[in-house]
Design a protein around this motif. Structure first.
Motif, mmCIF file in Angstrom:
data_model
loop_
_atom_site.group_PDB
_atom_site.id
_atom_site.type_symbol
_atom_site.label_atom_id
_atom_site.label_comp_id
_atom_site.label_asym_id
_atom_site.label_seq_id
_atom_site.Cartn_x
_atom_site.Cartn_y
_atom_site.Cartn_z
ATOM 1 N N UNK A 240 26.549 53.856 62.990
ATOM 2 C CA UNK A 240 26.099 52.512 63.579
ATOM 3 C C UNK A 240 26.848 52.599 61.964
ATOM 4 N N UNK A 241 26.908 51.403 61.294
ATOM 5 C CA UNK A 241 27.670 50.923 60.112
ATOM 6 C C UNK A 241 26.170 49.634 60.083
ATOM 7 N N UNK A 242 25.626 49.270 59.251
ATOM 8 C CA UNK A 242 24.512 48.596 59.155
ATOM 9 C C UNK A 242 25.079 47.798 57.926
ATOM 10 N N UNK A 243 24.660 46.606 58.335
ATOM 11 C CA UNK A 243 25.395 45.426 57.391
ATOM 12 C C UNK A 243 24.148 44.247 56.689
ATOM 13 N N UNK A 244 24.411 43.916 55.692
ATOM 14 C CA UNK A 244 23.448 42.380 55.956
ATOM 15 C C UNK A 244 25.000 40.993 56.431
ATOM 16 N N UNK A 245 23.776 40.106 56.762
ATOM 17 C CA UNK A 245 24.693 39.229 57.964
ATOM 18 C C UNK A 245 25.652 38.763 56.559
#
Length: 417
Positions: A240-245
């Motif tokens: 899963x690529x987790x990223x700040x909005x």
């Protein structure tokens, strides 16, 4: 300090149902069982002779033959699902600050095949140590995020979460926290496992954890069914690529869902059995909901741990009823392990992907292989037996629990401005 919002911008999966996210999701919605007789080794003398193996996987699609020999299958799987996720997220690392991109990876056991083969070769030899120089680097759990970081040149936070079957969920929760605290912009998070070998199957057989339904492997994983007799071993990987909005919006990324919160707890009860009243499970779920600043009535779907063990399924059900009260009967509950088997340290990643896609598509994948109601369970609950169910899924909760009493729950919800 204002916490950043955190979103998911890329997905990758290598599973017993398919070697890409679309193939995995199609398998879930079609109620496909990934179980079949073991091909990795001769299992004819084992109590359990079947598993949910990855099928048609060629590591040379992701690395050359020389490199493939230097890594255990659990690392090969990690690199494969991450390749898909990176492409899916349209990550151009040349244009990004790689000092602010990290990798947090989960695995319950790591390089078990490597460990088994090296030790067996020594034990069957003349006592002269002739270990492969790659033995230790192939085996250790943290080598998976190490290889991912080296492939893409990423210099941000890099480590492994090891909490048995909760490992990948813990990795995602860690990634979520690092992003919302502003420590990183992007974290590649997930988990991989490759335990379908003599040591893995033999070890779990010795503790009577696995189903022995050798006459009917495809229906052996039966979460919440009266005749369940243990879990089915699975293998694979999820990324899963987790990223700040704000970072995702700035680069024009597509957004699958928002991560709302995470909860963790310990049963402090037994080395392998869950607490009979589900106290640790209840605590992890309640912490996740509180962290997301939601109410119990906001949850639409729970992708449960649901391993198909006689004790575990009952304790998780008790936890859900105790925590949600009357709203428990408005929830959809399903165990995708009925199809994938139990991917151990990778389970949290592939099940988080299922939860994200459920939120995105407003459909709940089923719990297959239900034949007989269990009188010890509340069969008025909606276990989504045998057929997927369309419904609005604004918020999903994904549970994973591990040997040692480790519990982790994560909230994913529809993204909106």
């Amino acid at each position: 300090m204002e916490l950043k919002r955190v979103v998911v911008t890329g997905l990758g999966a290598l599973t017993p149902l398919g070697n890409t996210v679309p193939a995995y999701w199609e398998g879930l919605l079609n109620g496909v069982s990934g179980a079949a007789p073991i091909t990795r080794f001769d299992a004819s003398k084992f109590k359990t002779q079947f598993a949910c193996e990855v099928k048609g996987f060629d590591p040379h699609d992701f690395m050359d033959r020389k490199e493939a020999r230097k890594v255990d299958p659990f690392v090969q799987y990690a690199l494969a699902s991450t390749d898909e996720a990176v492409k899916d997220a349209n990550l151009n690392f040349e244009k990004l600050d790689r000092n602010r991109i990290g990798v947090i990876w989960g695995s319950g056991i790591g390089g078990l095949k490597t460990f088994y083969e090296e030790v067996a070769a020594f034990a069957n030899g003349d006592g002269t140590p002739r270990f492969n120089p790659f033995f230790i680097p192939k085996m250790i759990v943290d080598i998976a995020p190490g290889h991912i970081s080296m492939k893409y040149g990423l210099h941000g936070p890099n480590f492994s979460a090891v909490s048995a079957c909760a490992s990948a969920t813990n990795a995602i929760i860690d990634a979520f926290n690092y992003i919302r605290l502003g420590i990183a912009d992007i974290i590649i998070a997930g988990g991989s496992e490759a335990i379908i070998n003599e040591a893995g199957i033999g070890g779990f057989n010795a503790m009577h954890a696995l189903s022995t339904r050798n006459d009917d492997p495809k229906t052996a994983s039966r979460p919440f069914d009266k005749d369940r007799d243990g879990f089915v071993a699975g293998e694979g990987s999820g990324t899963i690529i987790v990223e700040s909005l704000e970072h995702a919006l700035a680069r024009g990324a597509k957004i699958y869902a928002e991560i709302g919160g995470g909860g963790m707890s310990a049963d402090a009860y037994h080395i392998t059995a869950s607490h009979p009243e589900g106290l640790g499970a209840k605590l992890a779920m309640s912490k996740a909901i509180a962290d997301a600043k939601l109410q119990f009535g906001d949850i639409d779907y729970i992708n449960v741990h649901g391993t198909s063990t006689p004790v575990g399924d009952i304790s998780e059900t008790k936890a859900i009823k105790e925590l949600f009260g009357d709203h428990a009967y408005d929830l959809n509950i399903s165990s995708t392990k009925s199809m994938t088997g139990h991917l151990l340290g990778a389970a949290g990643a592939v099940e988080a992907i299922a939860s994200i896609l459920s939120v995105q598509n407003d459909i709940v994948p089923p719990t297959i292989n239900h034949f007989t109601d269990d009188p010890e369970l509340d069969n008025n609950l909606n276990f989504t037996f045998n057929t997927p169910q369309k419904r609005t899924v604004d918020v999903a909760l994904s549970n994973t629990f591990g040997f040692g009493g480790h519990n982790a729950s994560i909230i994913v919800k529809k993204y909106s401005n």
